[in-house]
Design a protein around this motif. Structure first.
Motif, PDB file in Angstrom:
ATOM      1  N   GLY A   1       0.811  -1.210   0.000  1.00  0.00           N
ATOM      2  CA  GLY A   1       0.000   0.000   0.000  1.00  0.00           C
ATOM      3  C   GLY A   1       0.843   1.258   0.000  1.00  0.00           C
ATOM      4  O   GLY A   1       2.075   1.228  -0.003  1.00  0.00           O
ATOM      5  N   ARG A   2       0.165   2.425   0.031  1.00  0.00           N
ATOM      6  CA  ARG A   2       0.827   3.719  -0.038  1.00  0.00           C
ATOM      7  C   ARG A   2       1.537   4.012   1.273  1.00  0.00           C
ATOM      8  O   ARG A   2       1.004   3.821   2.347  1.00  0.00           O
ATOM      9  CB  ARG A   2      -0.227   4.794  -0.326  1.00  0.00           C
ATOM     10  N   SER A   3       2.783   4.526   1.178  1.00  0.00           N
ATOM     11  CA  SER A   3       3.517   4.918   2.363  1.00  0.00           C
ATOM     12  C   SER A   3       3.014   6.257   2.875  1.00  0.00           C
ATOM     13  O   SER A   3       2.615   7.129   2.098  1.00  0.00           O
ATOM     14  CB  SER A   3       5.016   5.008   2.053  1.00  0.00           C
ATOM     15  N   LEU A   4       3.016   6.413   4.204  1.00  0.00           N
ATOM     16  CA  LEU A   4       2.520   7.628   4.829  1.00  0.00           C
ATOM     17  C   LEU A   4       3.547   8.177   5.802  1.00  0.00           C
ATOM     18  O   LEU A   4       4.379   7.441   6.346  1.00  0.00           O
ATOM     19  CB  LEU A   4       1.212   7.344   5.582  1.00  0.00           C
ATOM     20  N   ASP A   5       3.475   9.480   6.053  1.00  0.00           N
ATOM     21  CA  ASP A   5       4.290  10.131   7.061  1.00  0.00           C
ATOM     22  C   ASP A   5       3.626   9.903   8.418  1.00  0.00           C
ATOM     23  O   ASP A   5       2.513  10.395   8.654  1.00  0.00           O
ATOM     24  CB  ASP A   5       4.386  11.624   6.747  1.00  0.00           C
ATOM     25  N   PRO A   6       4.246   9.153   9.326  1.00  0.00           N
ATOM     26  CA  PRO A   6       3.589   8.857  10.596  1.00  0.00           C
ATOM     27  C   PRO A   6       3.190  10.093  11.399  1.00  0.00           C
ATOM     28  O   PRO A   6       2.131  10.096  12.034  1.00  0.00           O
ATOM     29  CB  PRO A   6       4.633   8.022  11.343  1.00  0.00           C
ATOM     30  N   LEU A   7       4.000  11.148  11.386  1.00  0.00           N
ATOM     31  CA  LEU A   7       3.656  12.321  12.174  1.00  0.00           C
ATOM     32  C   LEU A   7       2.423  13.018  11.625  1.00  0.00           C
ATOM     33  O   LEU A   7       1.532  13.431  12.378  1.00  0.00           O
ATOM     34  CB  LEU A   7       4.841  13.287  12.228  1.00  0.00           C
ATOM     35  N   ALA A   8       2.344  13.145  10.301  1.00  0.00           N
ATOM     36  CA  ALA A   8       1.150  13.740   9.694  1.00  0.00           C
ATOM     37  C   ALA A   8      -0.072  12.875   9.982  1.00  0.00           C
ATOM     38  O   ALA A   8      -1.168  13.389  10.252  1.00  0.00           O
ATOM     39  CB  ALA A   8       1.355  13.904   8.191  1.00  0.00           C
ATOM     40  N   ALA A   9       0.108  11.562   9.935  1.00  0.00           N
ATOM     41  CA  ALA A   9      -1.006  10.659  10.218  1.00  0.00           C
ATOM     42  C   ALA A   9      -1.453  10.784  11.669  1.00  0.00           C
ATOM     43  O   ALA A   9      -2.662  10.785  11.966  1.00  0.00           O
ATOM     44  CB  ALA A   9      -0.598   9.215   9.917  1.00  0.00           C
ATOM     45  N   ILE A  10      -0.516  10.922  12.607  1.00  0.00           N
ATOM     46  CA  ILE A  10      -0.876  11.058  14.020  1.00  0.00           C
ATOM     47  C   ILE A  10      -1.684  12.329  14.248  1.00  0.00           C
ATOM     48  O   ILE A  10      -2.662  12.335  15.011  1.00  0.00           O
ATOM     49  CB  ILE A  10       0.392  11.031  14.893  1.00  0.00           C
ATOM     50  N   ASN A  11      -1.308  13.424  13.592  1.00  0.00           N
ATOM     51  CA  ASN A  11      -2.063  14.674  13.742  1.00  0.00           C
ATOM     52  C   ASN A  11      -3.523  14.492  13.339  1.00  0.00           C
ATOM     53  O   ASN A  11      -4.438  14.949  14.037  1.00  0.00           O
ATOM     54  CB  ASN A  11      -1.419  15.782  12.917  1.00  0.00           C
ATOM     55  N   LEU A  12      -3.749  13.816  12.219  1.00  0.00           N
ATOM     56  CA  LEU A  12      -5.117  13.590  11.759  1.00  0.00           C
ATOM     57  C   LEU A  12      -5.824  12.566  12.635  1.00  0.00           C
ATOM     58  O   LEU A  12      -7.024  12.708  12.933  1.00  0.00           O
ATOM     59  CB  LEU A  12      -5.101  13.136  10.303  1.00  0.00           C
ATOM     60  N   TYR A  13      -5.103  11.549  13.031  1.00  0.00           N
ATOM     61  CA  TYR A  13      -5.674  10.527  13.913  1.00  0.00           C
ATOM     62  C   TYR A  13      -6.146  11.147  15.230  1.00  0.00           C
ATOM     63  O   TYR A  13      -7.266  10.885  15.694  1.00  0.00           O
ATOM     64  CB  TYR A  13      -4.611   9.460  14.173  1.00  0.00           C
TER      65      TYR A  13
END
Length: 469
Positions: free
Chosen positions: A231-243
């Protein structure tokens, strides 16, 4: 429009039971049954909530409820997958016992609930409770068996819906409910499940700062992590902000639900259980999803507002199978002992109980995606993992809470002890599954299959858009 299914009213046998409460030589009626509320939080990590020590203000309403509840600090789910863990909550049995081993089975089939089990909804309906459920995504829609026992079962037409829509439906039901009739209400929120897209203003509420960067160092987060294999790779920090924004939005809607419950005349005797079904990796161990047995995927929130009990923290390791056995230990409900005989759980708030490890396993779909099938035991000190091929790992949770360095070679006696415990548990679960006729399957209807594909669940081929199951 959401779909609501209504079933028959309280059975005649349950009404007869209620009449018994008011019989006797001038004894009068027993105290009214308490209202029961179950709120389940999909994909919500315990350590991203304020009352579990998170540095961000993600959960003010849940934190408020925690201040008047039993809060379980080491709650470990049996599978980091939505339907299996919810089935464990409602039956008090492990996935390997009730037979629901993924949200959907390979080749377009679904799992069929064991005919030998009675859900908590069925039990509560049988003793006179009005039952209603409001779920927010396809993995928990009717047809999975999770709907059994609910006189009203409300689900979205599409594959998922936001917390606000689910809360609106639940509040409408509450507003029409007889304030004198006891109810069991289940409300399920799906928002923290990926892909993360909180509504405004929650989509920009949290931004990367020094505190989050420090957290990334402690968790050893990579600069990019895969959403799923292929699958598509994601930036964990950006993902945590949205999460975190998703959690804060969900918390606001839970606040609306709690406000309505508090305004009802029966609030003083209302039991509220809030439980997560699993966590989310968010970059830890190089992953973004769930479905495996790392601690960040298995540790979930659990709290119980029990009107008879003062707020306290419970340090013992607990499992989803313990939820209703624990709550029922504090409630005087008719017939509870008979229902509890089917469960594998126990009263996790009993300070005199011998410590017991939490058993977990990978999702069957994770196995078919090519990941190594794993089972795990979690104790207050240790985390033991074993692959089907026999490879073992042991983590010291006290010194290594993020499970980064196996110490099995240094602590062979602990490894052996937990290996034997795990083998005994697996054998017990297999025998129970045979007894309960668990693990049967049936075809998935076309509409459900399409919705599961939209959520990334239906494909088993490598490279599918799986959110981790």
């Amino acid at each position: 429009m959401p779909v609501t299914r209504s079933r028959s009213a309280t059975p005649a046998g349950a009404l007869a039971l209620l009449l018994v409460f008011c019989t006797g030589a001038g004894l009068g009626c027993s105290p009214p049954l308490p209202d029961l509320v179950l709120v389940t939080l999909d994909t919500t990590r315990a350590d991203h909530l304020g009352h579990y020590g998170y540095f961000r203000d993600t959960s003010p309403h849940l934190d408020g409820l925690a201040s008047e509840s039993l809060v379980f600090d080491q709650h470990v789910v049996p599978m980091a997958t939505t339907l299996p863990t919810h089935t464990s909550i409602l039956t008090g049995t492990y996935p390997s016992e009730h037979g629901i081993l993924a949200n959907v089975k390979h080749a377009g089939e679904r799992f069929v609930p064991s005919p030998g089990l009675t859900s908590f909804a069925q039990y509560s309906a049988s003793i006179g409770y009005r039952t209603a459920a409001f779920v927010s995504a396809t993995p928990l829609k009717s047809g999975t068996g999770i709907e059994q026992g609910f006189a009203s079962f409300d689900e979205p037409e599409a594959s998922e819906r936001r917390a606000g829509e689910t809360t609106d439906r639940a509040l409408a039901w509450l507003g029409a409910a007889d304030p004198e009739a006891p109810f069991f209400l289940w409300v399920h929120y799906f928002d923290p499940h990926g892909p993360f897209s909180p509504p405004a203003p929650y989509d920009t509420m949290f931004q990367t700062d020094a505190a989050l960067e420090s957290l990334a160092v402690v968790r050893r987060l990579p600069e990019e992590a895969d959403r799923a294999r292929g699958g598509r790779s994601l930036d964990p920090l950006a993902a945590i902000n949205l999460y975190d924004g998703e959690i804060r939005y969900m918390d606001a809607e839970i606040g609306r639900l709690l406000g309505a419950l508090r305004a009802r005349p029966g609030w003083a005797r209302t039991v509220v259980v809030v439980a997560g079904d699993h966590g989310e990796s968010l970059g830890q161990h190089g992953e973004m999803g769930h479905g495996r047995v790392w601690g960040e995927q298995l540790r979930a929130p659990l709290m119980m507002r029990l009107p008879s009990e003062p707020a306290q923290r419970i340090e013992a390791v607990t499992s989803s199978v313990d939820i209703w056995p624990t709550a029922l230990a504090f409630l005087d409900l008719p017939g509870k002992d008979r229902w509890l005989t089917q469960t594998s759980g126990r009263n996790a708030a009993d300070s005199g109980a011998v410590p017991r490890p939490a058993f977990s396993r990978t999702s069957l779909r994770q196995d078919r995606l090519g990941y190594t099938p794993l089972s795990a035991l979690t104790t207050e000190r240790w985390k033991y993992l074993r692959a089907d091929a026999g490879v073992e790992s042991l983590f010291d949770r006290r010194d290594d809470p993020h499970e980064l360095q196996s110490v099995d070679a240094r602590r062979p006696e602990v490894t052996q002890k937990l290996r034997e415990e795990l083998s005994a548990l697996v054998a017990t679960h297999r025998a129970r599954a045979l007894e309960l006729q668990a693990g049967r399957t049936a075809p998935v209807d076309e509409k459900t299959r399409r919705e599961l594909e939209q959520l990334g669940y239906a494909g088993d081929e490598e490279g599918s858009r799986s959110p981790g199951d």
